[in-house]
Write a protein that holds these residues in place. Structure first.
Motif: not given
Length: 139
Positions: A74-80
């Motif tokens: 959804m946000t295209n941010r890394p999950k870590g």
């Protein structure tokens, strides 16, 4: 089954023998065509880590075939967390021993382990929403 394996070997031989692929790339092509790779799970990644920086950090232990960082859809941010693929089990084990618990990427301590096989999400997932609960039967 034997015919399928023979056809796969013949196709691989033809691809490898072409002049399009330099000699250094031929073993890489062979490992990809046979599906022989060793994957490591990398946890504790910074949100600023990139796939290139991940590959660079692990390349000191051997040939990195692929480095991926998992992102939220959804946000295209890394999950870590992410994964690094090596061509040999020996290289993967050296990388795991050398990088696990080290402060390497962007000042964060990373955790390295052998990647587990993907689970079948359809069979393992809970059922979706079924609507509001039904009132109790008070008969």
């Amino acid at each position: 089954m034997a015919m399928a394996m023979a056809a796969l070997r013949e196709t691989t031989r033809r691809l490898v023998s072409r002049r399009e692929y330099p000699a250094a790339a031929r073993p890489l092509l062979l490992t990809h065509s046979r599906g022989i790779t060793y994957r490591l799970f990398i946890g504790g990644l910074s949100q600023f880590a990139t796939e290139d920086s991940l590959a660079d950090a692990f390349s000191q232990y051997g040939q990195v075939l692929e480095a991926t960082i998992v992102t939220d859809k959804m946000t295209n941010r890394p999950k870590g967390f992410g994964f690094v693929k090596f061509a040999s089990e020996e290289e993967a084990n050296k990388a795991r021993e050398g990088m696990n618990g080290k402060q390497v990427l962007n000042g964060r301590v990373i955790y390295v382990d052998i990647a587990k096989a993907k689970m079948n999400r359809v069979a393992d997932s809970s059922p979706g929403a079924t609507g509001p609960p039904k009132p109790p039967d008070n008969s």
